[in-house]
Scaffold this active site. Structure first.
Site, PDB file in Angstrom:
ATOM      1  N   CYS A 110       0.817  -1.229   0.000  1.00  7.38           N
ATOM      2  CA  CYS A 110       0.000   0.000   0.000  1.00  7.38           C
ATOM      3  C   CYS A 110       0.844   1.270   0.000  1.00  7.38           C
ATOM      4  O   CYS A 110       0.334   2.346  -0.313  1.00  7.38           O
ATOM      5  CB  CYS A 110      -0.931  -0.002   1.201  1.00  7.38           C
ATOM      6  SG  CYS A 110      -2.027  -1.417   1.220  1.00  7.38           S
ATOM      7  N   HIS A 244      -3.023   7.370   2.643  1.00  7.40           N
ATOM      8  CA  HIS A 244      -3.517   6.060   2.187  1.00  7.40           C
ATOM      9  C   HIS A 244      -4.897   5.832   2.804  1.00  7.40           C
ATOM     10  O   HIS A 244      -5.101   6.058   3.992  1.00  7.40           O
ATOM     11  CB  HIS A 244      -2.529   4.978   2.633  1.00  7.40           C
ATOM     12  CG  HIS A 244      -3.010   3.590   2.390  1.00  7.40           C
ATOM     13  ND1 HIS A 244      -3.657   3.218   1.230  1.00  7.40           N
ATOM     14  CD2 HIS A 244      -2.948   2.466   3.156  1.00  7.40           C
ATOM     15  CE1 HIS A 244      -3.971   1.940   1.300  1.00  7.40           C
ATOM     16  NE2 HIS A 244      -3.559   1.452   2.456  1.00  7.40           N
ATOM     17  N   ASN A 274     -10.152   0.429   0.278  1.00  9.80           N
ATOM     18  CA  ASN A 274      -8.684   0.454   0.253  1.00  9.80           C
ATOM     19  C   ASN A 274      -8.223  -0.173  -1.065  1.00  9.80           C
ATOM     20  O   ASN A 274      -8.384  -1.376  -1.272  1.00  9.80           O
ATOM     21  CB  ASN A 274      -8.178  -0.344   1.458  1.00  9.80           C
ATOM     22  CG  ASN A 274      -6.660  -0.448   1.523  1.00  9.80           C
ATOM     23  OD1 ASN A 274      -5.971  -0.141   0.560  1.00  9.80           O
ATOM     24  ND2 ASN A 274      -6.158  -0.877   2.667  1.00  9.80           N
TER      25      ASN A 274
HETATM   26  O1  UT7 Z   1      -3.730  -1.169   3.628  1.00 11.21           O
HETATM   27  C1  UT7 Z   1      -2.950  -1.917   4.514  1.00 11.21           C
HETATM   28  C2  UT7 Z   1      -3.119  -1.368   5.882  1.00 11.21           C
HETATM   29  N1  UT7 Z   1      -4.344  -1.871   6.439  1.00 11.21           N
HETATM   30  C3  UT7 Z   1      -4.887  -1.272   7.495  1.00 11.21           C
HETATM   31  O2  UT7 Z   1      -4.424  -0.253   7.929  1.00 11.21           O
HETATM   32  C4  UT7 Z   1      -6.072  -1.938   8.174  1.00 11.21           C
HETATM   33  C5  UT7 Z   1      -5.998  -1.717   9.659  1.00 11.21           C
HETATM   34  N2  UT7 Z   1      -7.004  -2.433  10.400  1.00 11.21           N
HETATM   35  C6  UT7 Z   1      -8.317  -2.089  10.369  1.00 11.21           C
HETATM   36  O3  UT7 Z   1      -8.699  -1.201   9.646  1.00 11.21           O
HETATM   37  C7  UT7 Z   1      -9.273  -2.786  11.308  1.00 11.21           C
HETATM   38  O4  UT7 Z   1      -8.526  -3.544  12.245  1.00 11.21           O
HETATM   39  C8  UT7 Z   1     -10.282  -3.725  10.594  1.00 11.21           C
HETATM   40  C9  UT7 Z   1     -11.246  -2.876   9.765  1.00 11.21           C
HETATM   41  C10 UT7 Z   1      -9.583  -4.708   9.673  1.00 11.21           C
HETATM   42  C11 UT7 Z   1     -11.078  -4.502  11.629  1.00 11.21           C
HETATM   43  O5  UT7 Z   1     -11.714  -3.589  12.516  1.00 11.21           O
HETATM   44  P1  UT7 Z   1     -11.557  -3.722  14.085  1.00 11.21           P
HETATM   45  O6  UT7 Z   1     -12.332  -2.641  14.677  1.00 11.21           O
HETATM   46  O7  UT7 Z   1     -10.100  -3.806  14.420  1.00 11.21           O
HETATM   47  O8  UT7 Z   1     -12.296  -5.078  14.346  1.00 11.21           O
HETATM   48  P2  UT7 Z   1     -11.776  -6.360  15.123  1.00 11.21           P
HETATM   49  O9  UT7 Z   1     -10.969  -7.216  14.202  1.00 11.21           O
HETATM   50  O10 UT7 Z   1     -11.200  -5.973  16.436  1.00 11.21           O
HETATM   51  O11 UT7 Z   1     -13.150  -7.080  15.415  1.00 11.21           O
HETATM   52  C12 UT7 Z   1     -14.124  -6.505  16.303  1.00 11.21           C
HETATM   53  C13 UT7 Z   1     -15.400  -7.290  16.186  1.00 11.21           C
HETATM   54  C14 UT7 Z   1     -15.187  -8.792  16.278  1.00 11.21           C
HETATM   55  O12 UT7 Z   1     -16.319  -9.364  16.910  1.00 11.21           O
HETATM   56  P3  UT7 Z   1     -16.262  -9.783  18.453  1.00 11.21           P
HETATM   57  O13 UT7 Z   1     -15.150 -10.796  18.547  1.00 11.21           O
HETATM   58  O14 UT7 Z   1     -15.958  -8.519  19.205  1.00 11.21           O
HETATM   59  O15 UT7 Z   1     -17.611 -10.334  18.709  1.00 11.21           O
HETATM   60  C15 UT7 Z   1     -15.159  -9.229  14.849  1.00 11.21           C
HETATM   61  O16 UT7 Z   1     -15.503 -10.581  14.685  1.00 11.21           O
HETATM   62  O17 UT7 Z   1     -15.981  -7.054  14.908  1.00 11.21           O
HETATM   63  C16 UT7 Z   1     -16.192  -8.305  14.238  1.00 11.21           C
HETATM   64  N3  UT7 Z   1     -16.017  -8.103  12.803  1.00 11.21           N
HETATM   65  C17 UT7 Z   1     -17.030  -7.781  11.988  1.00 11.21           C
HETATM   66  N4  UT7 Z   1     -18.332  -7.600  12.205  1.00 11.21           N
HETATM   67  C18 UT7 Z   1     -19.101  -7.292  11.163  1.00 11.21           C
HETATM   68  C19 UT7 Z   1     -14.855  -8.153  12.089  1.00 11.21           C
HETATM   69  N5  UT7 Z   1     -15.107  -7.894  10.801  1.00 11.21           N
HETATM   70  C20 UT7 Z   1     -16.438  -7.663  10.716  1.00 11.21           C
HETATM   71  C21 UT7 Z   1     -17.291  -7.348   9.642  1.00 11.21           C
HETATM   72  N6  UT7 Z   1     -18.608  -7.151   9.908  1.00 11.21           N
HETATM   73  N7  UT7 Z   1     -16.850  -7.199   8.395  1.00 11.21           N
END
Ligand code: UT7
Length: 317
Positions: A110, A244, A274
């Protein structure tokens, strides 16, 4: 001798995929994606290969700069989702736009568009080339695990490009690499050698979301602050930041921490998600087309991602 940007261009495929559309494929919903990431929709290619999108963005940038393919002395392209490893996307784009110059591809995920600019600056410093075309192009939909809701909802397809000409508008750059594949990786299919005994990972994006998030927040904040400090500038001197587009919350965090007013941040993640190496040049093009940029404005471009690699540069428009 470095460069100035004389034209920008972009291309995104026609098909719009909304958050509701994705909720038909994985267990997700519009509210979660909007709130946690800031994306409402993304473009997904149905028929076009990565290099086709790259060539369309390249041609748009050439048209915008008032140039033709014959004017280009070098093509630098970046992609993590090309249809071929060889020929490189740069060679495919060269062929598709009818250029005859040298062409090479750089992989820095990226952050790659920033690496293209820095590499172009080095070539300009050699004094060998007058015009360089830089292109980031991605068909991320082809390297996603469409059963993984943690990744398939955040990426999109598209391409962005810029035409650079000898000049002195590339003012400074900061770059950090923390190599390793534990946080983000996109493995290749490892082939079918009867001699290779190691387990293979699926050839899709594997990302530790929260680890990446923490890394991204400190990368964007540290890089912007370093460029300001090193150049004796404050945010008042900066017209726009083109970050980005990985997660709106990362951008909001940087605004809060560095006290950047939101209208200085170019944000279009809501429309495209993204798009990896295409994200910064697409955002730059939309900022350019908004008519808000004035010659002499100082901009910071900043990106981070797989590698882990992050880079930011200070340019004068
Ligand atoms: O371009 C390369 C660089 N990339 C980045 O910078 C990405 C950086 N990371 C992020 O943007 C975020 O970490 C994500 C968008 C990938 C994920 O968001 P998050 O707020 O960190 O979510 P998480 O992985 O901590 O998950 C929180 C909750 C979980 O449920 P529980 O365990 O709390 O019940 C996940 O299972 O959200 C759930 N979850 C979703 N729910 C609905 C994860 N993905 C989804 C989804 N829809 N798509």
């Amino acid at each position: 001798m470095s460069f100035k940007i004389i034209g920008t261009g972009m291309y995104v495929p026609e098909k719009v995929v909304t958050n509701d559309d994705l909720a038909q494929i994985v267990e997700t919903n519009d509210e979660w994606i909007t709130k946690r990431v800031g994306i409402k929709e993304r473009r997904i290619s149905e028929t076009e290969f990565t290099s086709e999108m790259g060539a369309k963005a390249a041609q748009a940038a050439l048209d915008n700069a008032g140039c033709t393919a014959a004017d280009v002395d070098l093509i630098l392209a970046a992609s993590v989702s090309g249809e071929t490893v060889s020929p490189s996307m740069a060679c495919m784009i060269q062929n598709r736009i009818g250029a005859t110059c040298p062409a090479l591809e750089i992989n820095a995920a990226c952050a790659a568009f920033l690496y293209l600019l820095d590499t172009a600056a080095a070539y300009f410093a050699l004094g060998r080339y007058k015009k360089i075309l830089v292109v980031g192009c991605e068909r991320m939909s082809g390297i996603l695990d469409w059963s993984d809701r943690g990744t398939c909802v955040i990426f999109g397809d598209g391409a962005g490009a810029a035409v650079l000409e000898q000049g002195s508008n590339y003012l400074d750059v900061v770059c950090t690499v923390k190599g390793g594949d534990d946080v983000i990786k996109i493995p290749h299919a490892l082939g079918c050698s009867p001699f290779f005994k190691t387990e293979q990972d699926t050839p899709y994006i594997h990302m530790q979301g929260q680890e990446t998030f923490k890394y991204a927040v400190s990368a964007i904040c540290d890089d912007i602050q370093s460029l300001l400090d090193r150049n004796g500038l404050t945010m008042d001197d900066i017209a726009y930041i083109v970050p980005h587009q990985a997660n709106k919350r990362i951008i909001d965090f940087a605004c809060k921490k560095l006290k950047i007013s939101e209208d200085k941040m170019m944000v279009n993640i809501d429309k495209y998600g993204n798009t990896s190496s295409a994200s910064v040049p697409i955002a730059l093009h939309e900022l350019h087309m908004s008519g808000n940029l004035k010659r002499g404005d100082k901009l910071i471009l900043t990106a981070f991602g797989g590698g882990l690699s992050n880079m930011a540069c200070l340019i004068e428009w």
